[in-house]
Every structure is written in structure tokens, then in C-alpha cells.
Design an enzyme around this catalytic site. Sequence first.
Site, mmCIF file in Angstrom:
data_model
loop_
_atom_site.group_PDB
_atom_site.id
_atom_site.type_symbol
_atom_site.label_atom_id
_atom_site.label_comp_id
_atom_site.label_asym_id
_atom_site.label_seq_id
_atom_site.Cartn_x
_atom_site.Cartn_y
_atom_site.Cartn_z
ATOM 1 N N ASN A 1 -17.500 23.306 74.987
ATOM 2 C CA ASN A 1 -17.728 22.690 76.293
ATOM 3 C C ASN A 1 -19.242 22.568 76.496
ATOM 4 O O ASN A 1 -19.911 23.568 76.722
ATOM 5 C CB ASN A 1 -17.093 23.582 77.376
ATOM 6 C CG ASN A 1 -17.386 23.092 78.781
ATOM 7 O OD1 ASN A 1 -17.892 21.985 78.984
ATOM 8 N ND2 ASN A 1 -17.077 23.922 79.766
ATOM 9 N N LYS B 1 -20.801 21.154 78.870
ATOM 10 C CA LYS B 1 -21.187 21.170 80.297
ATOM 11 C C LYS B 1 -22.206 20.065 80.587
ATOM 12 O O LYS B 1 -22.162 19.020 79.952
ATOM 13 C CB LYS B 1 -21.706 22.561 80.679
ATOM 14 C CG LYS B 1 -20.765 23.670 80.220
ATOM 15 C CD LYS B 1 -21.100 25.005 80.801
ATOM 16 C CE LYS B 1 -20.147 26.038 80.241
ATOM 17 N NZ LYS B 1 -20.338 27.362 80.813
ATOM 18 N N HIS C 1 -11.777 24.753 84.881
ATOM 19 C CA HIS C 1 -12.890 25.612 84.459
ATOM 20 C C HIS C 1 -13.435 26.358 85.672
ATOM 21 O O HIS C 1 -13.491 25.819 86.781
ATOM 22 C CB HIS C 1 -13.986 24.776 83.798
ATOM 23 C CG HIS C 1 -15.003 25.617 83.107
ATOM 24 N ND1 HIS C 1 -16.022 26.244 83.786
ATOM 25 C CD2 HIS C 1 -15.133 25.982 81.806
ATOM 26 C CE1 HIS C 1 -16.743 26.943 82.920
ATOM 27 N NE2 HIS C 1 -16.225 26.803 81.718
ATOM 28 N N GLU D 1 -16.304 26.973 86.650
ATOM 29 C CA GLU D 1 -17.421 26.299 87.356
ATOM 30 C C GLU D 1 -16.886 25.200 88.272
ATOM 31 O O GLU D 1 -17.440 24.950 89.335
ATOM 32 C CB GLU D 1 -18.422 25.755 86.323
ATOM 33 C CG GLU D 1 -19.201 26.895 85.679
ATOM 34 C CD GLU D 1 -19.672 26.621 84.266
ATOM 35 O OE1 GLU D 1 -19.686 25.469 83.820
ATOM 36 O OE2 GLU D 1 -20.037 27.613 83.590
ATOM 37 N N GLU E 1 -10.498 32.751 80.490
ATOM 38 C CA GLU E 1 -11.947 32.891 80.547
ATOM 39 C C GLU E 1 -12.331 33.818 81.702
ATOM 40 O O GLU E 1 -12.467 33.359 82.854
ATOM 41 C CB GLU E 1 -12.599 31.531 80.770
ATOM 42 C CG GLU E 1 -12.315 30.532 79.671
ATOM 43 C CD GLU E 1 -13.416 29.485 79.588
ATOM 44 O OE1 GLU E 1 -14.067 29.407 78.546
ATOM 45 O OE2 GLU E 1 -13.644 28.782 80.586
ATOM 46 N N GLY F 1 -21.167 32.711 80.123
ATOM 47 C CA GLY F 1 -22.607 32.453 80.163
ATOM 48 C C GLY F 1 -23.437 33.690 80.492
ATOM 49 O O GLY F 1 -24.614 33.585 80.786
ATOM 50 N N SER G 1 -18.772 33.933 76.315
ATOM 51 C CA SER G 1 -19.817 34.457 75.426
ATOM 52 C C SER G 1 -19.341 34.706 73.999
ATOM 53 O O SER G 1 -19.746 35.686 73.380
ATOM 54 C CB SER G 1 -20.456 35.710 76.040
ATOM 55 O OG SER G 1 -21.038 35.405 77.289
HETATM 56 C C1 PEP Z 1 -17.344 28.338 79.135
HETATM 57 O O1 PEP Z 1 -18.104 27.850 79.953
HETATM 58 O O2 PEP Z 1 -16.170 27.930 79.048
HETATM 59 C C2 PEP Z 1 -17.827 29.420 78.291
HETATM 60 C C3 PEP Z 1 -16.964 30.159 77.648
HETATM 61 O O3 PEP Z 1 -19.197 29.597 78.261
HETATM 62 P P1 PEP Z 1 -20.000 30.652 77.339
HETATM 63 O O4 PEP Z 1 -19.443 30.545 75.950
HETATM 64 O O5 PEP Z 1 -21.428 30.178 77.425
HETATM 65 O O6 PEP Z 1 -19.796 31.981 77.943
#
Ligand code: PEP
Length: 249
Positions: free
Chosen positions: A9, A11, A94, A96, A166, A172, A212
Site C-alpha cells: 500500500n 498510500k 484501512h 487511515e 492490521e 507505521g 510494520s
Molecule cells: C499499512 O498501512 O497498511 C501498513 C501496514 O503500514 P506499515 O507497513 O508502514 O506499518
Amino acid sequence: MRKNIVAGNWKMNNDLPQTEVLLLDLLDQTKSSNAEVMVAPTFPNLYFAYKKLKDSFIEVIAQNMHFAPKGAYTGEVSAAMLKSVGIKTVILGHSERREYFCEDDTILKQKVATALENEMRIIFCFGEKLEDRKTNHHFKVVENQIKNVLFGLPETAWTSIILAYEPVWAIGTGETATPEQAQEMHAFIRNLIAEKYNTTLANEISILYGGSVKPGNAKEIFGKPDVDGGLIGGASLNASDFMQIVNAF
Ligand code: PEP
């Protein structure tokens, strides 16, 4: 069918020249994979990315879409528009989108319905916040997120659904759920589906972990029996890191 999947992703990152560089880097790194591989660039770069990758093993997918078929929704993009530029899979829910764009279960239910009507695949994201985990509410929160949006669907719709657990506290932040925490939640989710539908269906669903994931931890996380891959944010912006994660399978 249950598959191993790694989806990046991107973003709100990468303009057109940067998108081209990253796509070419990805193609340079590897020519095939044991997992299904997807990348989600921004809307303006989707068609360009689709054209670049259409003969490769990497699928280009969208980060979001609106539920309405068309109309007065300034700034939004419909399922038909995505399909017209070659996109067949969309990320929905997601954290966000939930946090910054107020997407709740009602909106997500409509988005899921629209994606299915348009014969699109969905990567449906959900996960608890830190306070939910600290207060031991994480299983209930995840259960409600899945139940409220997906449990009205007929069994047949589930061939188009990929789940992505998630935990918000791991996105992040550099903080990763331990492989054991991921496995525990994924097994819980699979069991929920088995109880609502049946074991065969539950065993066919791909459940991705996101939060992450990096080259250094992917193998251990993907090695857990109920973890079928990952949704990758930060590390998907670097071709070498992303492909090391893909090759963790
Ligand atoms: C995400 O935004 O779906 C995500 C998993 O981000 P990150 O890998 O940066 O934690």
C-alpha cells in the site's frame, strides 16, 4: 482459494516519475513469486502502473473507492472508473480511512456491496487500537468490525474477500505484533468465520497481517499457520525491501 498474498500500500506517496522508478525497480528485482503480489499506487498513477505491470506477476490495485456508481461526489472515484483502467481489486477499511475520513461500518458495508456488484476483489482491513488491546477488548473490536460489515454476505461472496488484520498500534510505528499475537488473532478470525459459515469456507480465506512488516520479520510472521501474507505500508516503497518480504514465502 486460500493463497499467500503480499500487497504493498503506497498510500499518498510517489508522483508519476517516482512511480515509474519504483515499478521498474520492482520488475528488476524478481520475475516471479511464490505469493500473489499486488501494489496500490495513488489514483492518478493507477493506469500508468497498470500498463507497466499488466504482463508481469504483479497486480495493480486501488487504495479506496466510493460506494456510489457515479454523481456529485467531488473528489471521489467509482468502481466502474477503477475497472475501466484495469483495476480488479480494492483495499477497503484501512485504518487511515476510518480515522481521517470517518469511514464507519455503515459506509464500509456500502463500499463492500458496490465492489462485489462490480465483481471486484476486496482487501478488507480492520484492527484494534492500542487502548483496545490494553483493556483486553481487541478480540471484541475485531469481531464487531468483521461482523458488522461482512457477516450479512452470502457464502458465495467470500471468494472475493481477502482479510487484512492490521492492529492500528502497529501501523507505521515500527511496533510489530509478535508472530504469536498475529497467529492468535488470525486463528480467532478464522474461527469466527467457521462459526458463522463453515470450516471449509474459513479455511479458504486468505488472512493477511499488516503493521510494520519488514524484511527482517516477514519470514517469522508469514510462517505462522493462519497468516497468509501481508499488507505492507512503509517497506513497500522500497523495491528491494518489498521483494525481500515477497520472497519470505
Ligand atoms: C499499512 O498501512 O497498511 C501498513 C501496514 O503500514 P506499515 O507497513 O508502514 O506499518
